[in-house]
Write a protein that holds these residues in place. Sequence first.
Motif, PDB file in Angstrom:
ATOM      1  N   ARG A  90       5.434   7.018  -7.180  1.00 53.00           N
ATOM      2  CA  ARG A  90       6.003   8.061  -6.314  1.00 53.00           C
ATOM      3  C   ARG A  90       5.921   7.742  -5.041  1.00 53.00           C
ATOM      4  O   ARG A  90       6.983   8.045  -4.418  1.00 53.00           O
ATOM      5  CB  ARG A  90       4.840   9.379  -6.527  1.00 53.00           C
ATOM      6  N   HIS A  94       9.496   8.061  -2.893  1.00 50.84           N
ATOM      7  CA  HIS A  94       9.346   9.081  -1.903  1.00 50.84           C
ATOM      8  C   HIS A  94      10.186   8.223  -0.587  1.00 50.84           C
ATOM      9  O   HIS A  94      10.927   8.842  -0.035  1.00 50.84           O
ATOM     10  CB  HIS A  94       8.211   9.372  -1.478  1.00 50.84           C
ATOM     11  N   GLN A 122      10.852  -0.647   8.572  1.00 47.27           N
ATOM     12  CA  GLN A 122      11.375   0.541   9.144  1.00 47.27           C
ATOM     13  C   GLN A 122      10.596   0.879  10.606  1.00 47.27           C
ATOM     14  O   GLN A 122      11.428   1.621  11.249  1.00 47.27           O
ATOM     15  CB  GLN A 122      11.191   1.761   7.933  1.00 47.27           C
ATOM     16  N   HIS A 126      12.785   1.938  13.625  1.00 46.65           N
ATOM     17  CA  HIS A 126      12.849   3.322  14.313  1.00 46.65           C
ATOM     18  C   HIS A 126      11.928   3.520  15.369  1.00 46.65           C
ATOM     19  O   HIS A 126      11.367   4.671  15.475  1.00 46.65           O
ATOM     20  CB  HIS A 126      12.820   4.424  13.322  1.00 46.65           C
ATOM     21  N   GLU A 129      12.039   6.218  17.868  1.00 42.92           N
ATOM     22  CA  GLU A 129      12.229   7.659  17.630  1.00 42.92           C
ATOM     23  C   GLU A 129      10.822   8.215  17.184  1.00 42.92           C
ATOM     24  O   GLU A 129      10.174   7.851  15.944  1.00 42.92           O
ATOM     25  CB  GLU A 129      13.150   7.448  16.230  1.00 42.92           C
ATOM     26  N   ALA A 132      10.003   9.856  13.537  1.00 41.65           N
ATOM     27  CA  ALA A 132      10.164   8.881  12.548  1.00 41.65           C
ATOM     28  C   ALA A 132       9.166   7.760  12.592  1.00 41.65           C
ATOM     29  O   ALA A 132       8.368   7.488  11.409  1.00 41.65           O
ATOM     30  CB  ALA A 132      11.598   8.049  12.813  1.00 41.65           C
ATOM     31  N   THR A 135       5.953   9.552  11.396  1.00 40.25           N
ATOM     32  CA  THR A 135       5.976   9.576   9.920  1.00 40.25           C
ATOM     33  C   THR A 135       5.562   8.261   9.420  1.00 40.25           C
ATOM     34  O   THR A 135       4.757   8.196   8.306  1.00 40.25           O
ATOM     35  CB  THR A 135       7.259  10.165   9.624  1.00 40.25           C
ATOM     36  N   SER A 138       1.959   7.353   9.808  1.00 39.89           N
ATOM     37  CA  SER A 138       0.929   8.022   9.143  1.00 39.89           C
ATOM     38  C   SER A 138       0.759   7.747   7.446  1.00 39.89           C
ATOM     39  O   SER A 138      -0.143   7.542   6.907  1.00 39.89           O
ATOM     40  CB  SER A 138       1.747   9.418   8.949  1.00 39.89           C
ATOM     41  N   GLU A 142      -2.244   5.988   5.395  1.00 40.02           N
ATOM     42  CA  GLU A 142      -2.799   6.535   4.055  1.00 40.02           C
ATOM     43  C   GLU A 142      -2.507   5.778   3.118  1.00 40.02           C
ATOM     44  O   GLU A 142      -3.384   5.562   2.168  1.00 40.02           O
ATOM     45  CB  GLU A 142      -1.924   7.848   3.912  1.00 40.02           C
TER      46      GLU A 142
ATOM     47  N   PRO B  41      16.727   7.390   8.702  1.00 39.25           N
ATOM     48  CA  PRO B  41      15.228   7.715   9.136  1.00 39.25           C
ATOM     49  C   PRO B  41      14.375   7.864   7.831  1.00 39.25           C
ATOM     50  O   PRO B  41      14.889   8.432   6.608  1.00 39.25           O
ATOM     51  CB  PRO B  41      15.661   9.132   9.952  1.00 39.25           C
ATOM     52  N   PRO B  42      13.133   7.769   8.088  1.00 41.52           N
ATOM     53  CA  PRO B  42      12.164   8.131   6.654  1.00 41.52           C
ATOM     54  C   PRO B  42      12.120   9.404   6.484  1.00 41.52           C
ATOM     55  O   PRO B  42      12.335  10.455   7.339  1.00 41.52           O
ATOM     56  CB  PRO B  42      10.679   7.456   7.306  1.00 41.52           C
ATOM     57  N   PRO B  43      11.698   9.961   5.361  1.00 45.35           N
ATOM     58  CA  PRO B  43      11.681  11.126   4.748  1.00 45.35           C
ATOM     59  C   PRO B  43      10.312  11.684   5.439  1.00 45.35           C
ATOM     60  O   PRO B  43       9.374  10.914   6.018  1.00 45.35           O
ATOM     61  CB  PRO B  43      11.347  11.120   3.314  1.00 45.35           C
ATOM     62  N   GLU B  44      10.156  13.035   5.405  1.00 41.23           N
ATOM     63  CA  GLU B  44       9.143  13.837   5.879  1.00 41.23           C
ATOM     64  C   GLU B  44       7.688  13.099   5.175  1.00 41.23           C
ATOM     65  O   GLU B  44       7.668  13.140   3.929  1.00 41.23           O
ATOM     66  CB  GLU B  44       8.976  15.265   5.529  1.00 41.23           C
ATOM     67  N   PHE B  45       6.712  13.105   5.892  1.00 44.75           N
ATOM     68  CA  PHE B  45       5.590  12.504   5.338  1.00 44.75           C
ATOM     69  C   PHE B  45       4.427  12.806   6.123  1.00 44.75           C
ATOM     70  O   PHE B  45       4.069  12.711   7.181  1.00 44.75           O
ATOM     71  CB  PHE B  45       5.278  11.080   5.073  1.00 44.75           C
ATOM     72  N   THR B  46       3.370  13.642   5.646  1.00 39.98           N
ATOM     73  CA  THR B  46       2.127  14.197   6.420  1.00 39.98           C
ATOM     74  C   THR B  46       0.760  13.784   5.587  1.00 39.98           C
ATOM     75  O   THR B  46       0.166  13.372   6.310  1.00 39.98           O
ATOM     76  CB  THR B  46       2.117  15.709   6.466  1.00 39.98           C
ATOM     77  N   SER B  47       1.038  13.756   4.252  1.00 42.35           N
ATOM     78  CA  SER B  47       0.051  13.166   3.689  1.00 42.35           C
ATOM     79  C   SER B  47       0.348  12.597   2.208  1.00 42.35           C
ATOM     80  O   SER B  47       1.614  12.854   1.922  1.00 42.35           O
ATOM     81  CB  SER B  47      -1.155  14.172   3.353  1.00 42.35           C
ATOM     82  N   ASP B  50       2.422  14.616  -0.084  1.00 39.01           N
ATOM     83  CA  ASP B  50       3.877  14.736  -0.194  1.00 39.01           C
ATOM     84  C   ASP B  50       4.439  14.032  -1.466  1.00 39.01           C
ATOM     85  O   ASP B  50       5.625  14.164  -1.827  1.00 39.01           O
ATOM     86  CB  ASP B  50       4.285  14.113   1.214  1.00 39.01           C
ATOM     87  N   VAL B  51       3.910  12.755  -1.802  1.00 40.00           N
ATOM     88  CA  VAL B  51       4.702  12.351  -2.572  1.00 40.00           C
ATOM     89  C   VAL B  51       4.679  12.970  -4.178  1.00 40.00           C
ATOM     90  O   VAL B  51       5.377  12.533  -5.080  1.00 40.00           O
ATOM     91  CB  VAL B  51       4.217  10.777  -2.996  1.00 40.00           C
TER      92      VAL B  51
END
Lengths: 187, 964
Positions: A90, A94, A122, A126, A129, A132, A135, A138, A142, B41-47, B50-51
Amino acid sequence: MKRQPGSDLPETRQAALERSVIYRGFADAFRRPDGGCDVLDETLIPPPPPNARKAFVDAFDEAISKSACSLHEAAHSTRDQMDLFEELVRWYDHFGLRRTDTAELPDHISVQLEFMHFLTHQEYLHGDEPEAAETLRSAQREFLSRHLMPLAQSIEEKCRDDLGRYSALADQLPAYLALELERRGTD
Amino acid sequence: MTAALSRRSFLKAGALGAAGLAMPDFVARTASSLEALAATPPPEFTSFLDVYRKQWTWDKTVRGTHMINCWYQAHCAFDVYVRDGLVFREEQAAEYQQLRPELPDMNPRGCQKGCCFSHRMYEPTRLKYPIRRVGERGSGQWERVTWEEALDDIADSFLDVVTEEGTDRVIWDLGPDINIGAANAAQARFAQLTHSICLDSNSSNGDGHRGAFETFGNIYMERGIEDYFYSDVILVWGANPVYTSIPNAHFFTEARYNGTDVVVISPDYSASAIKADLWVPVKPGTDAALALTIAHLIVEGDHVDKAFVSEQTDLPLLVRQDTGAFLTEADLDGGDEESFVMVDAAGGFHIAERKTLDLDGVEPDLDATLDVTLDDGTQVAVRTVYSLLKERLATYTPEAASEMCGTAPGLIRRLADMVINARALSNVAGSSMNKYFHGNLTERAMILIWVLLGQMGKPGSGYSAFGFLANDGWEDYVSGLRIPERMAFGTELGLDLLWDLAKGESSEIFFKKMATTNFTDPGSTLPVWSSSALFWHVHGGIVDLAEDAKKWIPGLKQPVREAINSALHKNWIPLQPAPDREPRILFHYCANPIRSVRGSQKLLEVLWPKLVKTVVIDFRMTTTAQHADYVLPAAAWYETTDHKWVTPLVPYNHVTNKAVEPLGESQNDFWIITMLAKHIQKRAQERGITSIDSHLGKEIVLDNLYEDMTMDGAYSEHDVDKAAGAILEYSSNLSHVSWEEQKEKGFARYSQIGLSPLSIGNAGELKEDEPFIPLTYHTKDKQPYPTQTRRIQFYLDHPVYLEYDEYLPRFKAPPQMGGDYPLTMTGGHTRWSVHGVWQDSRHMQRLNRGQPYMVISAEDAAERGISDGDWMRCFNDVGEFTVRSKVSPAARPGATIMWHAWENYHFPGRKGPRDVSPSPLNPVELAGDHPHLKFGMLEGQPGTFDRDTRIEIERLSDEEAARL
């Protein structure tokens, strides 16, 4: 003098580029007995010994060597193997990635390092930005905390210390990841 | 340490020159390239949560099964779920047809091992690349090598050996998991093209059903599983189906709902006994006494089905009392030596027909005892086999038998009443009896019950022995020829076979005879086979362990070594390579002899030093792999496409589809063996080697081996799927459903038993809507049996059987293998693994104690001060091993149980039960020069035995245990 790629970049992007290369080096080094030599500093990670193909097996292939330390997260975790695979798949999914048919299993350290290689690459692309970049930082933080760092620490703990380059790899990866987490903590 | 380091400490100078994405393990899923993906651009990710937001979906689901020999329960179709090139799970595919509305169906089929294979194939023990030994054999020193390096080196050794010493120095050690599909066809084709030797391990595994072979000339007889619903008494005797035959066990429970009585006869209060209506305890290895007593009560009570035994068996045949041989037509009037004689009540002699069992109105006198005048004028006394049998059975009263087998006389009578009054009597077959030294006598005695009662060939009744059902196109593929073409015309063998056909022999007898030639001279189109048990004893030195056999086995006429040498000298039994030709290369394919062969410690000592190369093909590091020179990583069963034999219990060909690519550098067996041929051809060409003569005089073309192997490229190393389909297309019993349909559904019901020597003995019609009943070609259609007398044969007039007083079934007390020790070490298949494959599976280990243990009775434990879980030393005159105890009230005092298939490395000191199992061959099983006592495919070969092993156990002190 030949100009280093990225040398005119802002510091954060330059750092991301270097980090990406280091992850790639570690990924190669844990994938193949002679991998990563083009990237990793020889004072920290000695070059492959003449019997590298044997030493690598002794160090890291628990299917073959009783004293080997597994490079698979499942072997170091109490989590169900397939549950772990699902989470990792996943993660990769993602971020738009799919394992190749010949890839190691998703919990293998080289696959996880390669994923970090991608995220940091990446970030390099980026880095200007803010959204980005945040993100990506983060996600790196994690992923390192949940998977790569615990795995690397467990490998450091369990790997034999008489295997030259391979013992050094096991020692130096968590040291590097500690720097990474330290950096990510102050981002 | 980190304080002194910075990021740049890790970077080699100039390393950024190689900056850029380099990702061999990934491709871009959502972009045209990795570079394009990274630029997005990367996809949204906060924790990490999300996956998990996206619904999980499978990339595909295919049908699969497991290419392992789980035998009586084989096989089960599974849906295999694939995502991202990984098999995540499997689920039983519950689509088997219900034969009839009143019959239980098979759905769902699958056991806990099959249900976790997706986990098993990805566990850390999986081999992912070829390895080569770099230290002493068994030292655990390995290096990773490429396929190219491994195959070139093995090819060079192969060429050295076959050119300098002969093709028979190369041995294929074939274990129980050969599939009679494409993978195994590649191996067999390689062997036939190179005249290397294939080991038939069935009897060596203790699965030979020698008693059935001696009696029927055939071991292949098994029913459809639904047929148990029609039984009203089922004897579970020598099996433990609730424990080991999980997908089939519910049929016994459902039969009980239908009023069937299930009786379990076993030394221990087994998992099956718990579910039975009656448990009959018996001392290990003494079942023959129990069986003969029931037979005695059948005869004494006049319950014999005389019409059946007169027609189907040798009981009416006359036996000369001067020689012990059958009276023949030649004795009487100089006629046929192979025709045997009956007499009717009026004293008229009749020749027992060889082409049919139909008596055509003759009513033989079963009790006849008379004098006859021979062709030369001499007078001899003759008696029927039945009269001899009755006399022998008379001594087996329940009281006398109780002394032998430990079963209470009243219980024996109760059991006999159930058996005698059963409308339909069946048994659940297993292979325990074959693992006793006198197991042949036991099985002959058991068969006697069914035959005397005429309980054969009818719904719900009949004796089951060895289950096997295979396609009959496999040999066509292996030889590259269809059956008529590969009959070795022009040879003595071919003429002999043609003569059989001309004489009107049944196809069963014809094809079985053809199979026996595989052990002597298979001509030019089939592989050369040899008995695995004989091979290990002679070439592997296991016979050395039998030096004291005369002390252990009452009545042994000569040392086992002498018996073997004598049988070889008389050409009673074939052995390839011959005793004076040392093996040089061993390929272990689906085999793990250092774990499985009784007395295998001798193999490392005697055989291994003779070997130039020993090569293991497997997906895990077995005990034998640890002692190999090369280990070649095989694909797991969801990583290849192929099909697998089954048994008539579940008469469906089962298919596995390639769900994912083989892990790492592993390759499917078909690829590995075809590539070996390719490298041999390449190296032969490079070394200027063209062709040689095999040990049997066949020209072996080495510089064109790959072309021959692939049939000029028609079936290359990449064509396992195509080859698997071709085998079915060639098959008379599976070509009615296309390969594509079989792959999609995962299974297809056999249309008939077919012509394979591995199935034809089942001798019955397989119908679409009825459970299969074996042997009806004999019982209903009156076709002769493939025996000396062409009848079910209880009397064996071979000199060795006469010498050992085994010419008729009898009881012999179990020998004391390993010495005069108080405990018997019995065994059985484990519930938690099939062979060794799942023994260290995490899931299975969580369901049992996770390490080897010996089950001992509470009484034996108390006597020795042993508590549950204690470490024990188990020993006898042959060796010793260390294991934990499991104290159980289910174990019989005096008997212990070692469940099967732990690897040597699971025991302290790498010694296990095989180290105390000398397993001498039984001299009667070496008999030859006989019409039906001869080697055939999976039958007629000497067995090995571990269930008579005697041991003592003692508790290890806490200090000793702490040192383990």
